[in-house]
Design a protein around this motif. Sequence first.
Motif, PDB file in Angstrom:
ATOM      1  N   GLU A 113      48.490  45.460  34.158  1.00 46.01           N
ATOM      2  CA  GLU A 113      48.079  46.720  34.766  1.00 46.01           C
ATOM      3  C   GLU A 113      48.354  46.718  36.273  1.00 46.01           C
ATOM      4  O   GLU A 113      48.664  47.750  36.861  1.00 46.01           O
ATOM      5  CB  GLU A 113      46.596  46.975  34.498  1.00 46.01           C
ATOM      6  CG  GLU A 113      46.236  47.133  33.027  1.00 46.01           C
ATOM      7  CD  GLU A 113      46.949  48.306  32.373  1.00 46.01           C
ATOM      8  OE1 GLU A 113      47.353  49.247  33.088  1.00 46.01           O
ATOM      9  OE2 GLU A 113      47.119  48.280  31.143  1.00 46.01           O
ATOM     10  N   ALA A 114      48.240  45.545  36.903  1.00 45.05           N
ATOM     11  CA  ALA A 114      48.487  45.454  38.347  1.00 45.05           C
ATOM     12  C   ALA A 114      49.929  45.789  38.670  1.00 45.05           C
ATOM     13  O   ALA A 114      50.215  46.574  39.588  1.00 45.05           O
ATOM     14  CB  ALA A 114      48.139  44.053  38.844  1.00 45.05           C
ATOM     15  N   LEU A 115      50.867  45.211  37.932  1.00 46.97           N
ATOM     16  CA  LEU A 115      52.284  45.488  38.186  1.00 46.97           C
ATOM     17  C   LEU A 115      52.595  46.945  37.909  1.00 46.97           C
ATOM     18  O   LEU A 115      53.350  47.598  38.654  1.00 46.97           O
ATOM     19  CB  LEU A 115      53.160  44.580  37.319  1.00 46.97           C
ATOM     20  CG  LEU A 115      54.672  44.754  37.491  1.00 46.97           C
ATOM     21  CD1 LEU A 115      55.088  44.558  38.939  1.00 46.97           C
ATOM     22  CD2 LEU A 115      55.427  43.785  36.590  1.00 46.97           C
ATOM     23  N   PHE A 116      51.994  47.479  36.859  1.00 46.47           N
ATOM     24  CA  PHE A 116      52.229  48.882  36.527  1.00 46.47           C
ATOM     25  C   PHE A 116      51.754  49.792  37.655  1.00 46.47           C
ATOM     26  O   PHE A 116      52.441  50.742  38.036  1.00 46.47           O
ATOM     27  CB  PHE A 116      51.500  49.224  35.228  1.00 46.47           C
ATOM     28  CG  PHE A 116      51.860  50.562  34.666  1.00 46.47           C
ATOM     29  CD1 PHE A 116      52.903  50.696  33.765  1.00 46.47           C
ATOM     30  CD2 PHE A 116      51.182  51.704  35.051  1.00 46.47           C
ATOM     31  CE1 PHE A 116      53.246  51.936  33.253  1.00 46.47           C
ATOM     32  CE2 PHE A 116      51.517  52.940  34.554  1.00 46.47           C
ATOM     33  CZ  PHE A 116      52.555  53.052  33.645  1.00 46.47           C
ATOM     34  N   LEU A 117      50.586  49.500  38.229  1.00 52.81           N
ATOM     35  CA  LEU A 117      50.041  50.330  39.302  1.00 52.81           C
ATOM     36  C   LEU A 117      50.904  50.233  40.559  1.00 52.81           C
ATOM     37  O   LEU A 117      51.204  51.253  41.194  1.00 52.81           O
ATOM     38  CB  LEU A 117      48.609  49.900  39.611  1.00 52.81           C
ATOM     39  CG  LEU A 117      47.918  50.631  40.769  1.00 52.81           C
ATOM     40  CD1 LEU A 117      47.870  52.133  40.517  1.00 52.81           C
ATOM     41  CD2 LEU A 117      46.520  50.080  40.998  1.00 52.81           C
ATOM     42  N   GLN A 171      41.003  47.226  36.047  1.00 48.25           N
ATOM     43  CA  GLN A 171      41.652  45.955  35.747  1.00 48.25           C
ATOM     44  C   GLN A 171      42.807  45.706  36.710  1.00 48.25           C
ATOM     45  O   GLN A 171      42.996  44.578  37.195  1.00 48.25           O
ATOM     46  CB  GLN A 171      42.157  45.966  34.304  1.00 48.25           C
ATOM     47  CG  GLN A 171      42.825  44.662  33.877  1.00 48.25           C
ATOM     48  CD  GLN A 171      43.302  44.713  32.436  1.00 48.25           C
ATOM     49  OE1 GLN A 171      42.857  45.548  31.649  1.00 48.25           O
ATOM     50  NE2 GLN A 171      44.214  43.821  32.088  1.00 48.25           N
ATOM     51  N   ALA A 172      43.586  46.762  37.011  1.00 48.87           N
ATOM     52  CA  ALA A 172      44.737  46.627  37.917  1.00 48.87           C
ATOM     53  C   ALA A 172      44.286  46.191  39.306  1.00 48.87           C
ATOM     54  O   ALA A 172      44.889  45.300  39.919  1.00 48.87           O
ATOM     55  CB  ALA A 172      45.492  47.941  37.989  1.00 48.87           C
ATOM     56  N   LEU A 173      43.234  46.818  39.825  1.00 43.12           N
ATOM     57  CA  LEU A 173      42.757  46.473  41.168  1.00 43.12           C
ATOM     58  C   LEU A 173      42.218  45.041  41.208  1.00 43.12           C
ATOM     59  O   LEU A 173      42.440  44.316  42.177  1.00 43.12           O
ATOM     60  CB  LEU A 173      41.679  47.465  41.601  1.00 43.12           C
ATOM     61  CG  LEU A 173      42.152  48.914  41.804  1.00 43.12           C
ATOM     62  CD1 LEU A 173      40.976  49.838  42.083  1.00 43.12           C
ATOM     63  CD2 LEU A 173      43.166  48.994  42.936  1.00 43.12           C
TER      64      LEU A 173
END
Length: 634
Positions: A541-545, A389-391
Amino acid sequence: MSPSPRADVLPWRPKAGEIPAAPGVYRFSDAAGRILYVGKAVNLRQRLSNYFQPLRSLHERTRHMVLAASKVEWTVVGSDVEALQLEYTWIKEFSPPYNVKFRDDKSYPYMVVTLADEAPRVMVTRNRRIPGARYFGPYPKVWAVRETIDLMIKAFPIRTCSDASYKRAMQSGRPCFPGQIGRCGGPCSQRVTIEEHREIVDQFVAFMASHDRSVITLLQREMKDAATAFEYERAAKIRDRIQALENVLEKSAVVLAEATDVDVFGIEEDELAAAVQQFVVRGGRIRGVRSWVVDKELDISSGELVESVIETAYETEQPPREIVVPVLPDDAPALEQWLGDRRERGAVALKTAKRGEKAALLQTASLNAKQALALYKTRRTADYVARSQALGELQEALGLDEAPLRMECYDVSHLGGTNVVASMVVFEDGLPKKSDYRKFAVHDTNDDTESLAQVLRRRLARLDEDETPTEAEEGARPRRRFAYRPGLLIVDGGQPQVQAVAAVLDELGIDDIPLVGIAKRLEELWLPDDPFPVILPRGSEALFLVQRIRDEAHRFAITFQRQKRRADIGTVLAEIPGLGPARSRELLRHFGSVARLKAADEAEIAEVRGIGPQLATAIVARLGGGRRREDGEA
């Protein structure tokens, strides 16, 4: 990306004169009527004016919230305490998306004694609403409660069987099954009367409430009296009870004075999340530990975070007389009154601790919170669904042709402009690939932007080697430097750092590798030649990664910088006559860091084994003394 405001003023903004200058609670809502954010204020007009400043001057997250809103409403109350209570009620009722979110906030197990029953029972429960019951805990795990109960019923044999078993045993006159195997000491076991059992229950509760060793002293006296009267079997039973109580005391670490009842909260936070560790101390002993993770939807202060943590912790719990927190919220007196209202008797004091035993306990709780936050980040990053999801979110937010399966992040670290180093960390498929990490020593500059440009020039000048097998000895297998080219370059910094690296890409004729910078304070992403940053949704999830990659690059750079510093100090110490390798190691071991050694005076250095006053004078003269702060470290 955050929507760009078409105007600098919100069309639905209320007039300043319409907002009362009184304490109250306000709530922002969108066009569909959904509550977005709930807050409180001592002065509503003053607080709400902060949201209606020119949009370009607002914090990015706040701007995102007010642009999503379509109106703001408020309710005036009589005092700060009433505002606190109403805010708490509305947050629980509406679960606003921009208020603090609590993860892993599960109910914790307790030991409970059902004092309202004819024959009180001890058991494990998560239900905090049993009428007339006495609770002990919370405990970190169910097995910890059961273990304590097993030890306690050896000392105070009280009822453990279910209500159905108790009723059946009392009607039939046959002991309940737990009583038959020695696991239940209630009247249903046919060993004691209801009155005798009640007396033992009172002793059980008194000991659990205070952990008073005087109970053991009395039992020791009874054991001696029984032995003197040749009642050896009774003396042996009392001996077993004493041993059981000693085991309970041993499992409860003594940390403060015996009469101390206090909850200590350690909190470790970053821009997106915070971990909370609560130590429950009763009678000077740690009686329970509770931990959870908080998602921060807006950029709130540490005081506001503490307030949210306290409100959640005592939603159903009765607070102790004293609560120790890392920082006090601005409206600590109102919060103390709110806590006092939730307590059966006596006031509640909210304090910080700077020295002494409570400060040491706070430090331990904070260390546990730090480890919990790191573990939370690691586990979240390792989740395959979250990584995918992050990618995908990154690809969409940055407008990439494909998901960035390989990301390289660069960071620079130095100490007062000396020992400049840089790090390169690599994440593939959302996970760190440590075999591809690289360290760079930076020369002839102490400027961050120039340092990044130098490092990227060195890395990208050999980019084609990623695709070409290196020369190998005859018969050996060809080796590749890296598996494939990066799908995204990330630098730690804002527009200046991004522009410096973009110039290097232009210089080398590289136009197929995307570049982005991450600014620390607002967690915003900067693209080359774009005047506005990309704002990833808070909690995404993107910001977290991206934050995890940035933090890993920072950690790796700091580690390399410290290694170089230790090597440098070793060379300097070796030049001092009379100071050999063994004494140099002893110095560094004693002070724990180069900074502390450099800040030490002659008397402190002379205390080190093998270092006398004369050698201490030579060391201070050579090192110069004084403190310098490492860039990026507190």
